[in-house]
Design a protein around this motif. Structure first.
Motif, PDB file in Angstrom:
ATOM      1  N   ALA A  99       9.698  -2.386   7.576  1.00 21.77           N
ATOM      2  CA  ALA A  99       8.968  -2.350   6.309  1.00 21.77           C
ATOM      3  C   ALA A  99       7.859  -3.391   6.292  1.00 21.77           C
ATOM      4  O   ALA A  99       6.748  -3.134   5.818  1.00 21.77           O
ATOM      5  N   LEU A 100       8.153  -4.584   6.811  1.00 21.79           N
ATOM      6  CA  LEU A 100       7.151  -5.646   6.849  1.00 21.79           C
ATOM      7  C   LEU A 100       5.943  -5.246   7.687  1.00 21.79           C
ATOM      8  O   LEU A 100       4.803  -5.564   7.351  1.00 21.79           O
ATOM      9  N   GLU A 101       6.193  -4.548   8.774  1.00 26.81           N
ATOM     10  CA  GLU A 101       5.116  -4.158   9.685  1.00 26.81           C
ATOM     11  C   GLU A 101       4.108  -3.225   9.026  1.00 26.81           C
ATOM     12  O   GLU A 101       2.928  -3.214   9.396  1.00 26.81           O
ATOM     13  N   THR A 102       4.557  -2.438   8.044  1.00 22.05           N
ATOM     14  CA  THR A 102       3.675  -1.441   7.441  1.00 22.05           C
ATOM     15  C   THR A 102       3.211  -1.789   6.035  1.00 22.05           C
ATOM     16  O   THR A 102       2.383  -1.070   5.463  1.00 22.05           O
ATOM     17  N   LEU A 103       3.716  -2.885   5.466  1.00 23.15           N
ATOM     18  CA  LEU A 103       3.376  -3.200   4.082  1.00 23.15           C
ATOM     19  C   LEU A 103       1.878  -3.424   3.900  1.00 23.15           C
ATOM     20  O   LEU A 103       1.270  -2.888   2.965  1.00 23.15           O
TER      21      LEU A 103
END
Length: 282
Positions: free
Chosen positions: A161-165
């Motif tokens: 999730a962090l990678e795409t936020l």
């Protein structure tokens, strides 16, 4: 913007983000001044009115206001379910925007009993509370949170999730001035994002869109988690716990009261979420 709007209208996929406007600026760079166009986040006063009575005024980004109204009503315990919101009208005034809502008579009677003035600045979650009891509200179902329920999440899902936020923060990409709240599926796929100049507003907008009745995105707290681009303050945990969120992930730090509340609510709280690292507080 004046007039009745359909309850829970959906934003079409691929729409350009709203809530910003262009300005002409002078940019000093490498010893020289240059004029250029910049995009800045909009901020205006938004009044929430229930059955003709003004209850709260906040500074917010004027987009996804239907989501904000529903999410605030649910996260503050004014409504127990989205079906109790009967009607919603947006009225643009010279001073800002009024959201006129009609709610069930039972909930309105309860609201009048505990009505308080919540007028405040951006990012102020407890402004206007008239007593300690109003400021520190009890956690719904504390100590009785779904006995036997499992809500396990893999660290890899949080990292995904962090990678795409960042890529999903369209308004932040244009303006650099807003917070985001994202609803993530169990595997870390980001399903929905809402943005606002206020972190509380962004979370309320997300709660609102997730709680739209009959929508495909109706939130099941056991099947996903919330990721916010801000710190995890007490009121962020309070709002998330009010609607049954099991996992709250924040890019910045939690506060001591947020940790205490998360423990009481049976919520997993994660802070300092970074690439290849996050801190589990509860």
């Amino acid at each position: 913007m004046n007039g009745r709007v359909p309850l829970y209208p959906m934003t079409a996929a691929g729409d350009s983000p709203q809530g910003h406007r262009p300005v002409t600026v002078q940019c000093w760079e490498q010893g020289a001044l240059r004029r250029r166009r910049d995009e800045v986040a909009e901020e205006c006063a938004v009044a929430l009115v229930y059955n003709g009575v003004s209850h709260a005024v906040m500074m917010a980004t004027p987009c996804d206001l239907e989501d904000l109204a529903l999410g605030f009503s649910l996260s503050e315990g004014i409504l127990q379910g989205p079906g109790e919101l009967r009607d919603l009208v947006l009225n643009e005034r010279a001073e800002g925007i009024e959201i006129a809502m009609t709610i069930s008579s039972r909930r309105f009677a309860e609201l009048k009993q505990r009505r308080r003035n919540l007028t405040g600045r951006t990012g102020c979650g407890l402004c206007g509370a008239e007593s300690l009891e109003q400021a520190i509200r009890p956690v719904p179902g504390a100590g009785k949170r779904r006995p036997g329920a499992r809500h396990e999440f893999k660290n890899a899902a949080i990292q995904r999730a962090l990678e795409t936020l960042t890529a999903r923060q369209a308004l932040q990409g244009l303006t650099g001035a807003v917070h985001a709240a994202a609803w993530c599926e169990r595997d870390g796929h980001i399903q929905l994002v809402r943005e606002d100049v206020g972190r509380h507003n962004a979370l309320d907008k997300l709660i609102g869109v997730l709680q739209r009745p009959g929508g495909a995105a109706a939130m099941n707290p056991a099947e996903g988690f919330v990721l916010v681009s801000s710190r995890a303050s007490y009121e962020m945990v309070q709002k998330a716990s009010q609607v049954g969120v099991n996992l709250l992930v924040a890019l910045s730090a939690p506060t001591s009261l947020a940790i205490q509340l998360a423990r009481e609510a049976g919520m997993t709280l994660i802070g300092f979420a970074r690439t290849n690292r996050h801190v589990i507080y509860t």
